[in-house]
Design an enzyme around this catalytic site. Sequence first.
Site, mmCIF file in Angstrom:
data_model
loop_
_atom_site.group_PDB
_atom_site.id
_atom_site.type_symbol
_atom_site.label_atom_id
_atom_site.label_comp_id
_atom_site.label_asym_id
_atom_site.label_seq_id
_atom_site.Cartn_x
_atom_site.Cartn_y
_atom_site.Cartn_z
ATOM 1 N N GLU A 55 48.932 51.068 54.723
ATOM 2 C CA GLU A 55 48.015 50.881 55.856
ATOM 3 C C GLU A 55 47.979 52.132 56.722
ATOM 4 O O GLU A 55 49.016 52.732 57.010
ATOM 5 C CB GLU A 55 48.475 49.700 56.713
ATOM 6 C CG GLU A 55 48.122 48.370 56.093
ATOM 7 C CD GLU A 55 48.793 47.221 56.819
ATOM 8 O OE1 GLU A 55 49.956 47.382 57.208
ATOM 9 O OE2 GLU A 55 48.150 46.184 56.987
ATOM 10 N N ASP A 199 22.211 53.272 51.971
ATOM 11 C CA ASP A 199 23.147 52.588 51.064
ATOM 12 C C ASP A 199 22.769 52.985 49.633
ATOM 13 O O ASP A 199 21.774 52.505 49.091
ATOM 14 C CB ASP A 199 23.028 51.075 51.274
ATOM 15 C CG ASP A 199 23.926 50.287 50.320
ATOM 16 O OD1 ASP A 199 24.524 50.888 49.399
ATOM 17 O OD2 ASP A 199 24.013 49.051 50.498
ATOM 18 N N LYS A 228 29.187 51.752 40.071
ATOM 19 C CA LYS A 228 27.882 51.587 39.417
ATOM 20 C C LYS A 228 27.558 52.900 38.702
ATOM 21 O O LYS A 228 28.313 53.288 37.822
ATOM 22 C CB LYS A 228 26.847 51.124 40.437
ATOM 23 C CG LYS A 228 27.208 49.719 41.001
ATOM 24 C CD LYS A 228 26.215 49.172 42.007
ATOM 25 C CE LYS A 228 26.697 47.832 42.571
ATOM 26 N NZ LYS A 228 25.799 47.315 43.630
HETATM 27 C C1 LIG Z 1 26.021 46.437 44.681
HETATM 28 C C2 LIG Z 1 25.520 46.710 46.046
HETATM 29 C C3 LIG Z 1 26.312 46.476 47.192
HETATM 30 C C4 LIG Z 1 27.588 45.669 47.157
HETATM 31 O O1 LIG Z 1 28.578 46.129 46.369
HETATM 32 P P1 LIG Z 1 29.800 45.173 45.952
HETATM 33 O O2 LIG Z 1 30.774 46.163 45.420
HETATM 34 O O3 LIG Z 1 29.252 44.221 44.938
HETATM 35 O O4 LIG Z 1 30.292 44.483 47.173
HETATM 36 C C5 LIG Z 1 25.833 46.885 48.417
HETATM 37 N N1 LIG Z 1 24.630 47.481 48.521
HETATM 38 C C6 LIG Z 1 23.826 47.686 47.461
HETATM 39 C C7 LIG Z 1 22.499 48.355 47.662
HETATM 40 C C8 LIG Z 1 24.241 47.295 46.189
HETATM 41 O O5 LIG Z 1 23.424 47.474 45.153
#
Ligand SMILES: *Cc1c(COP(=O)(O)O)cnc(C)c1O
Length: 415
Positions: A55, A199, A228
Site C-alpha cells: 500500500e 478513456d 485489451k
Molecule cells: C473495457 C472498458 C472499460 C472497463 O475495463 P474493465 O477492465 O473491464 O473494468 C472501461 N472503459 C472502456 C471504454 C472499456 O472499453
Amino acid sequence: MDLESIRAVDPAVADLIARESGRQARTLRLIPSENYASAAVLAATGSCLTNKYSEGYAGKRYYQGQEHIDAIEALAIERAKALFGADHANVQPYSGSPANLAVYFALLKPGDRILSMSLPHGGHLTHGWKVTISGKYFEAHQYGVRASDQRIDMDQVAAMARELRPKLIICGASAYPRILDFAAFAAIAEEVGALLLADIAHIAGLVAGGAHPSPVPYADVVSTTTHKTLRGPRGGMILCRKKWAKKIDRAVFPGLQGGPHDHTTGALAVALAEAQQPAFADYARQVVDNAKALAERLSGHGFDLVSGGTDNHLLLIDLTNKNVPGKVAAVALERAGIVCNANSVPFDQRTPFDPSGIRIGTPSLTTRGMGVDEMKRLGDWMQQVVAAPDDEALQARIAGEVAELCEAFPAPGVG
Ligand SMILES: *Cc1c(COP(=O)(O)O)cnc(C)c1O
C-alpha cells in the site's frame, strides 16, 4: 503453464484450465476487448509478486520489504510515461472500471455534471450509465452518433456542452469503429470550461503503436485498461498532466483502493517493454489492416457495417438485413469456432439482451500472426454461417477448418 502443480492440488480446476486453454487455441477469438498476453506477461502474472503487500507509492509504503517492488513499479511508470509521452502515470488501478472511478473521485464532486457517449451508441457503462455508480453519483448526459452516418456528431457534442456546462467531458468508447477526434473534444472542453477525460481502454495498443492518434496532448486525464489491444495483464492505468498527478494518485490510493496488485504491475512493466519494441508498431498497424480487410470482405457479402467500415480494430455489424438476431448469429458462429459477442447497434430496434448486431475485432487474430488472407477466409466463413444459422453440419465442418487454421497460427500461452 505449470498445470501439473495445480493438478496435484485440484484436478478439477486443472482440467478446466486445460480445456479453456484448448478452446482458446482452437477457436478464432474475435471479441475486440480480448487478446493473447505473451508467455512473459503470463509468467510475471503468475510469479511470487502475488505474495507482496505494498500500500502506498514507491518510497512511501506502509509495509517493509519494498526494495524490489518499488523498482518494479518505477519501471512500469517510466515505461508508461515514455510510451505514451505523458507527464505522469499511475499503474495501480485494478482494472479499467476502477481507473475511471478514481478519475471521477479526483476531479468531481457528487452530483457534478458529466457529458459522455451513450452506451447504446458505443460508450461504456462506467461513463455515467444509469445502473452504475457513475450514473447514480453524477448527473450524466450523453451524446451519440448521427443517424445518417453513425459517426459521433461533434456539433451535437458542442451544442450539449454549451447548454449543459458539464464539469467533465468524456470521450472514448467500447463499440465505435472510427477515429476519435481528440483535438475537437479538447476545443469544446476548453470553450465551456470543462475537463476532458479520454478513456482509451480499447485502443491503447493502437495509440501506443501509432495506429490511432494519441489523446495525451489534448486530454487532462487519460484512462485505460492494460489487457485489451495493449496486450498486457488484466489491469488499469491512468495517465495525466502534471497538474493532476497528486489528485489522481490520492484518488487511487487511499481514495479508492488498498494494496496494488504487484504481480499485475510486474506483468504490466513487461508488456510495456514489449510495446516499446518496433514489432509492436507493426502489430498495431496490422490489427487495423486486418480489420479493414475483414470489413471489405464482409461488405462484399452484403453485411451492413455500422458507419460503413472501420478505422480501428473493431467492426460493428447490423444484422437486420440478414434477418438474423445478433444472439442467434453469435451462437451459430461459436458452434463454427468463431467467437464474438452480440451487441446493440445505434438506434437498435431490439433490446440490449437480444440486440440486432454483433461486434468483432482483430487484436487476437493479429497476435497469432494472421493477415489479410486469413481475414478473407474468415469473412467467407461468417457469411456461410449467418446465411444458415441452423445448419449444424455446416458449423461442424467450418469448426474443423477453423481448428486447422488455428494450428498453423499458434497463440502464445495456450494450447
Ligand atoms: C473495457 C472498458 C472499460 C472497463 O475495463 P474493465 O477492465 O473491464 O473494468 C472501461 N472503459 C472502456 C471504454 C472499456 O472499453
